[in-house]
Design an enzyme around this catalytic site. Structure first.
Site, PDB file in Angstrom:
ATOM      1  N   ASN A  56       0.855  -1.193   0.000  1.00 46.19           N
ATOM      2  CA  ASN A  56       0.000   0.000   0.000  1.00 46.19           C
ATOM      3  C   ASN A  56       0.892   1.244   0.000  1.00 46.19           C
ATOM      4  OD1 ASN A  56      -1.844   2.018   0.494  1.00 46.19           O
ATOM      5  ND2 ASN A  56      -2.353   1.353   2.586  1.00 46.19           N
ATOM      6  N   GLU A  78      -6.772   4.380   7.868  1.00 41.85           N
ATOM      7  CA  GLU A  78      -6.670   5.831   7.616  1.00 41.85           C
ATOM      8  C   GLU A  78      -7.963   6.384   7.039  1.00 41.85           C
ATOM      9  OE1 GLU A  78      -3.010   5.400   5.480  1.00 41.85           O
ATOM     10  OE2 GLU A  78      -2.131   4.767   7.378  1.00 41.85           O
ATOM     11  N   GLU A 107      -5.460  -5.265  10.638  1.00 42.36           N
ATOM     12  CA  GLU A 107      -4.433  -4.240  10.858  1.00 42.36           C
ATOM     13  C   GLU A 107      -4.753  -3.476  12.139  1.00 42.36           C
ATOM     14  OE1 GLU A 107      -2.413  -2.900   6.964  1.00 42.36           O
ATOM     15  OE2 GLU A 107      -4.293  -1.841   7.107  1.00 42.36           O
ATOM     16  N   GLY A 159       2.228   2.044  10.790  1.00 44.74           N
ATOM     17  CA  GLY A 159       3.171   3.149  10.638  1.00 44.74           C
ATOM     18  C   GLY A 159       3.877   3.542  11.911  1.00 44.74           C
ATOM     19  N   SER A 209       3.250  -2.197  10.334  1.00 44.46           N
ATOM     20  CA  SER A 209       4.706  -2.194  10.544  1.00 44.46           C
ATOM     21  C   SER A 209       5.376  -3.504  10.150  1.00 44.46           C
ATOM     22  CB  SER A 209       5.026  -1.831  11.995  1.00 44.46           C
ATOM     23  OG  SER A 209       4.582  -0.516  12.263  1.00 44.46           O
ATOM     24  N   HIS A 222      -9.710   0.975   5.035  1.00 46.64           N
ATOM     25  CA  HIS A 222      -8.376   1.080   5.631  1.00 46.64           C
ATOM     26  C   HIS A 222      -8.450   1.989   6.860  1.00 46.64           C
ATOM     27  CE1 HIS A 222      -4.231   2.345   6.254  1.00 46.64           C
ATOM     28  NE2 HIS A 222      -3.896   1.189   5.703  1.00 46.64           N
ATOM     29  N   LYS A 233       0.004   4.299  -0.268  1.00 51.08           N
ATOM     30  CA  LYS A 233      -0.667   5.465   0.331  1.00 51.08           C
ATOM     31  C   LYS A 233      -0.479   6.705  -0.561  1.00 51.08           C
ATOM     32  CE  LYS A 233      -0.090   3.187   4.713  1.00 51.08           C
ATOM     33  NZ  LYS A 233      -0.105   3.242   6.156  1.00 51.08           N
TER      34      LYS A 233
END
Ligand code: PGA
Length: 261
Positions: free
Chosen positions: A8, A95, A165, A171, A211, A93, A10
Site C-alpha cells: 500500500n 486511515e 491491521e 506506521g 509495521s 483502511h 498510500k
C-alpha cells in the site's frame, strides 16, 4: 491456498516516480508459485501502471473507491471505473476510518460495490490502542466483520480478503505479537464461519498489516491462519518488498511440503 503480498503506497510517489519504482520492482520481485503480489499506488498512477506492469508478476490494487457506480459525486472514483485497471480494492483502511471518518455503512456499501463490479475487496479491520487496552479487541473485530460483510452473499464470500491491521501498529514500528495476531485471526475466522458457514471461515484469506518489514515478515507469514501481508512503508523500498515476496514463496513451499507429509 495462495499467499498474498500487497503493498500500500498510500499518498506517496507521483505518476512518474511510480513508473520508475515499478521498473525497479520489475527487476527485483520474483515470481513465486502460489504467491499473489499486488501494489496499491495512487489512483492517478493506476492507468499508466496497468500498461507497464508484468501482470504475471504483480497485480494492481486501488486504495479506495466510492460505492455508487456513477453519477454526481464530485471527486470520487467508482469500482466500475476501476474495472480493467485494478483487480483489488482496499476497503475501510484504518486511515479512511480514522482520518476521513468513514463509517461502517460506507465500508459495507463499498465492499458490495467492489464485488458487484467483479473486483476483490480487501476489507481492513482492526482495533485502536484504547480498544485493546479496554479489552474490546474481540468485540471490535466481530463488529467490523459483521458490519462490513453484511449483505455479502454466500456465493461472494470466497472473493473477499480480510486484512487485520491493528490501528496502533500501522506506521508506528510496533508490530503485534504473533500470539495476538493468531488470536485475532481466530476471532475473524469464527465470525466469518458464524455468518457464512464453517468452510467459509476456514477458507477466507486473512492478511496481517501494521509495521511489517523484511525482518519480521517470516514469523508473521508463518503464524497460524495468516495468508499474507498488507505492507505500507516497507513496500516503498524495493529490496524490502521483493524480499518479502521471496520469503512468502519460501514459507509457502515449506507449508506445502509439511502438509504433504
Ligand atoms: P505500515 O502500513 O506497514 O506502514 O504500518 C500498513 C498499512 O497501512 O496498510
Amino acid at each position: 491456498m495462495k499467499k498474498f503480498i500487497i503493498g500500500n503506497w498510500k499518498m506517496n510517489l507521483n505518476v512518474h516516480e511510480s513508473s520508475l519504482f515499478v521498473a525497479k520492482l520489475n527487476q527485483e520481485v520474483p515470481i513465486e508459485k502460489d504467491i499473489e503480489v499486488a501494489i496499491a499506488p495512487s489512483l492517478l498512477a493506476l492507468q499508466p501502471l496497468s500498461l507497464q506492469i508484468d501482470h504475471k508478476q504483480m497485480k494492481l490494487c486501488a486504495q479506495d473507491c466510492y460505492w455508487r457506480d456513477s453519477g454526481a459525486f464530485t471527486g470520487e472514483i467508482s469500482a466500475t471505473q476501476l474495472r480493467g485497471l485494478a483487480q483489488y480494492v482496499l476497503v475501510g483502511h484504518s486511515e479512511r476510518r480514522h482520518v476521513f471518518d468513514e463509517r461502517d455503512r460506507d465500508i459495507r456499501f463499498k465492499v458490495q460495490a467492489v464485488l458487484r463490479n467483479g473486483l476483490t475487496p480487501v476489507l481492513c479491520i482492526g482495533e485502536t490502542q484504547m480498544e485493546r487496552k479496554d479489552g474490546d479487541t474481540e468485540h471490535v473485530i466481530n463488529d467490523q466483520i459483521a458490519s462490513g460483510l453484511l449483505n455479502v452473499g454466500s456465493d461472494q464470500i470466497g472473493d473477499v480478503i480480510i486484512a487485520y491491521e491493528p490501528v496502533w501498529a500501522i506506521g508506528t514500528g510496533d508490530t503485534a505479537q504473533i500470539s495476538d495476531i493468531e488470536q485475532a485471526v481466530k476471532i475473524i475466522r469464527a465470525q466469518v464461519a458464524h455468518m457464512f458457514g464453517k468452510e467459509a471461515g476456514k477458507n477466507i484469506a486473512i492478511l496481517y498489516g501494521g509495521s511489517v518489514k523484511l525482518t519480521n515478515a517470516r514469523p508473521i507469514l508463518c503464524a497460524e491462519g495468516v495468508d499474507g501481508l498488507l505492507i505500507g512503508g516497507a513496500s516503498l523500498i524495493a529490496p524490502e518488498f521483493s524480499g518479502m515476496v521471496k520469503i512468502a514463496g519460501e514459507v509457502m513451499k515449506e507449508q506445502t511440503e509439511k502438509e504433504a507429509k
